[in-house]
Design an enzyme around this catalytic site. Structure first.
Site, PDB file in Angstrom:
ATOM      1  CE  LYS A  13      -3.963   0.281   2.321  1.00  0.00           C
ATOM      2  NZ  LYS A  13      -4.882   0.242   3.476  1.00  0.00           N
ATOM      3  CG  LEU A  14       3.299   2.437  -2.324  1.00  0.00           C
ATOM      4  CD1 LEU A  14       3.635   2.075  -3.762  1.00  0.00           C
ATOM      5  CD2 LEU A  14       4.519   3.024  -1.626  1.00  0.00           C
TER       6      LEU A  14
END
EC number: 2.2.1.2
Length: 316
Positions: A131-132
């Site tokens: 996740k970014l």
């Protein structure tokens, strides 16, 4: 049939939780985590063994206390993820430190490290989503990671511009935040009575879904951050929906027919030329809600990351 099972006919259901027992109860395909959920789960006594293991790892893999805390935090996230993967058949999302949201290279470095930690525990790369935050730098980091076979989940997504840039970068999955969009508009112009068809968060995901399907983008749309079950039901048919345990419970307890609401449009269009950085920043900046919620989301995740570090530092 209960509403949860009804939704599962048309949409992949994902648990938005790090609470392993809760995930086990609702039989989701995947699970998502973030620093806030990790912090919440770390406070539960039944997961003390995962924390102890992370602390031991931190002590062994850091020279200074600061390095030990960072190592322990990374290991704790992976420990929870690996446990979750024992009960979900699909994948788990693990978040890169929000404080790296504007640093492409360090985001890539952290993502590779998290994947390496998972692989040391015998978890295949295909079962991990990194996740970014959907900043320009986060999207560019994801673009490179995807080329290395590391699938990414672009989170804190509030604008159509962010969604378009993610698709153009070829990222695996996006998480548009329905509830937080709704919160912003509700605080300024309350919807009374509530009409789900007019919910700006719901409308945002519908627009993104239609655009992706019309332009044959393979990026998965996973609606996230729900405040009420009406929002979830209105997005039945979306590729995936990540849902918190309290709303999973509501859906499971209510028996009523579920109708698919999102259907790929029949008409298709050629893809436009990819946006430049300048175009992305300008277009995103035109959306006051998205600018505010993205920056706020990064700050809030960073606060919870620091709280998690403090919790682990006290145990070192």
């Amino acid at each position: 049939m209960n509403e949860l099972d009804g939704i599962k006919q048309f949409t992949t259901v994902v648990a938005d939780s790090c609470d392993i027992e809760s995930i086990r109860h609702y039989h989701p395909q995947d699970a998502t985590a973030n620093p806030s959920l990790l912090l919440k789960a770390a406070g539960l006594s039944q997961y003390e063994h995962l924390i102890d293991d992370a602390i031991a790892w931190g002590k062994k893999n850091g020279k200074t206390q600061e390095q030990q805390v960072v190592a322990a935090c990374d290991k704790l996230a992976v420990n929870f993820g690996a446990e979750i993967l024992k009960i979900v058949p699909g994948c788990v999302s693990t978040e890169v430190d929000a404080r790296l949201s504007f640093d492409k290279e360090k985001s890539i470095e952290k993502a590779r490290h998290l994947v390496d930690l998972y692989q040391q525990q015998g978890v295949e790369k295909s079962r991990i989503l990194i996740k970014l935050a959907s900043t320009w730098e986060g999207i560019r980091a994801a673009e490179e990671l995807e080329k290395e076979g590391i699938n990414c989940n672009l989170t804190l997504l509030f604008s159509f511009t962010q969604a378009r840039a993610c698709a153009e970068a070829g990222v695996f999955l996006i998480s548009p935040f329905v509830g937080r969009i709704y919160d912003w508009y509700q605080a300024r112009k309350p919807m009374d009575p509530y009409v789900v068809e007019e919910d700006p968060g719901v409308k945002s995901v519908r627009n993104i879904y239609d655009y992706y399907k019309q332009h044959h983008y393979e990026t998965i749309v996973m609606g996230a951050s729900f405040r009420r079950t009406e929002q979830i039901l209105a997005l039945t048919g979306c590729d995936r929906l990540t849902i918190a345990p309290n709303l999973l419970k509501e859906l499971q307890e209510k028996v009523s027919p579920v109708v698919r609401k999102l259907i790929p449009p029949s008409q298709t269009f050629p893809r436009p030329a990819p946006m430049s950085e300048a175009e992305f920043r300008w277009e995103h900046n035109q959306d006051a809600m998205a600018v505010e919620k993205l920056s706020e989301g990064i700050r809030l995740f960073a606060v919870d990351q620091r709280k998690l570090e403090d919790l682990l530092a006290a145990k070192l």
